[in-house]
Scaffold this motif. Structure first.
Motif, PDB file in Angstrom:
ATOM      1  N   PHE A  45      18.749  78.258 107.242  1.00  0.00           N
ATOM      2  CA  PHE A  45      18.273  77.372 106.183  1.00  0.00           C
ATOM      3  C   PHE A  45      19.008  76.054 106.341  1.00  0.00           C
ATOM      4  O   PHE A  45      20.238  76.017 106.339  1.00  0.00           O
ATOM      5  N   ALA A  46      18.249  74.980 106.540  1.00  0.00           N
ATOM      6  CA  ALA A  46      18.830  73.647 106.670  1.00  0.00           C
ATOM      7  C   ALA A  46      18.279  72.775 105.552  1.00  0.00           C
ATOM      8  O   ALA A  46      17.100  72.879 105.197  1.00  0.00           O
ATOM      9  N   ARG A  71      23.843  66.674 104.487  1.00  0.00           N
ATOM     10  CA  ARG A  71      23.096  67.664 105.262  1.00  0.00           C
ATOM     11  C   ARG A  71      23.954  68.930 105.308  1.00  0.00           C
ATOM     12  O   ARG A  71      25.161  68.864 105.383  1.00  0.00           O
ATOM     13  N   LEU A  72      23.280  70.062 105.317  1.00  0.00           N
ATOM     14  CA  LEU A  72      24.004  71.317 105.420  1.00  0.00           C
ATOM     15  C   LEU A  72      23.045  72.375 105.930  1.00  0.00           C
ATOM     16  O   LEU A  72      21.854  72.332 105.636  1.00  0.00           O
ATOM     17  N   TRP A  73      23.578  73.290 106.698  1.00  0.00           N
ATOM     18  CA  TRP A  73      22.786  74.446 107.083  1.00  0.00           C
ATOM     19  C   TRP A  73      23.670  75.670 107.115  1.00  0.00           C
ATOM     20  O   TRP A  73      24.882  75.588 107.220  1.00  0.00           O
ATOM     21  N   GLY A  74      23.015  76.788 106.993  1.00  0.00           N
ATOM     22  CA  GLY A  74      23.701  78.070 107.037  1.00  0.00           C
ATOM     23  C   GLY A  74      22.674  79.180 107.083  1.00  0.00           C
ATOM     24  O   GLY A  74      21.470  78.938 107.059  1.00  0.00           O
ATOM     25  N   MET A  75      23.159  80.383 107.152  1.00  0.00           N
ATOM     26  CA  MET A  75      22.267  81.536 107.205  1.00  0.00           C
ATOM     27  C   MET A  75      21.937  82.012 105.797  1.00  0.00           C
ATOM     28  O   MET A  75      22.768  81.910 104.898  1.00  0.00           O
ATOM     29  N   VAL A  76      20.707  82.509 105.646  1.00  0.00           N
ATOM     30  CA  VAL A  76      20.286  83.110 104.385  1.00  0.00           C
ATOM     31  C   VAL A  76      19.719  84.495 104.698  1.00  0.00           C
ATOM     32  O   VAL A  76      18.706  84.604 105.381  1.00  0.00           O
ATOM     33  N   PRO A  77      20.395  85.552 104.233  1.00  0.00           N
ATOM     34  CA  PRO A  77      19.859  86.893 104.427  1.00  0.00           C
ATOM     35  C   PRO A  77      18.747  87.165 103.413  1.00  0.00           C
ATOM     36  O   PRO A  77      18.935  86.991 102.219  1.00  0.00           O
TER      37      PRO A  77
END
Length: 185
Positions: A71-72, A142-148
């Motif tokens: 998710f970004a 800006r930010l991104w990371g994983m989303v389960p």
């Protein structure tokens, strides 16, 4: 720990919103805000967690059970633009005609990781890799990371995404998203 965080910030700050990862992604724009969601392959998720100290069975279980998506989010407004708030507790997912349910947040996964006896340093790496449950974006952020998403591989699902531009609520329902279904050959 601070050195690790500084490296993460430098890496994430230099990435464009679209990282060029393989696979089809979904992009939503609500000027000045945009979000992108893209399924991560089971192999990349498994490798990511193995590299951070997870035992092989735990890494594979997360890859198979997590339906992990990248998710970004980006706020491309000018200095006068209102802040944009994202609160994943307002997001919902559903598979098929099933009921809407809440996402599995990093806080939700913490108990699961404890049950798997995942070492504390690996749990910290997981918390830093997963998108924050609440985040406010100011112009230029800006930010991104994983989303389960907490579905099994190959599951087709819908996602209700919500964000606030100032006090104005914005919402979209993304349909026919899919969890990764196979390993990279």
């Amino acid at each position: 720990m601070m050195q690790y965080m500084s490296i993460l910030v430098l890496i994430f700050a230099t990435l464009p919103l679209s990282s060029g990862w393989s696979g089809e992604g979904t992009l939503v724009r609500d000027e000045p805000f945009s979000i992108e969601l893209k399924a991560l392959s089971l192999d990349s998720v498994d490798a990511f967690f193995l590299a951070r100290g997870f035992a092989a069975p735990a890494a594979e279980l997360i890859a198979k059970r997590g339906c992990i998506h990248k998710f970004a989010a980006a706020h491309d407004g000018d200095a006068e633009s209102k802040a944009v708030a994202v609160d994943l507790t307002t997001w919902r997912v559903r598979s098929g005609d099933g009921p809407w349910k809440q996402l599995a947040f990093k806080e939700t996964w913490a108990q699961f990781l404890d049950e798997l006896n995942v070492p504390k340093p690996a749990q910290i790496a997981f918390r830093w890799a997963v998108f924050p449950t609440q985040q406010t974006f100011h112009p230029g952020d800006r930010l991104w990371g994983m989303v389960p998403m907490d579905f099994m591989p190959g599951t087709v699902f819908d996602l209700q995404a919500v964000w606030f531009v100032g006090e104005k609520r914005s919402e979209t329902i993304l349909t026919n998203l899919q969890c990764a279904s196979s390993r990279i050959d």
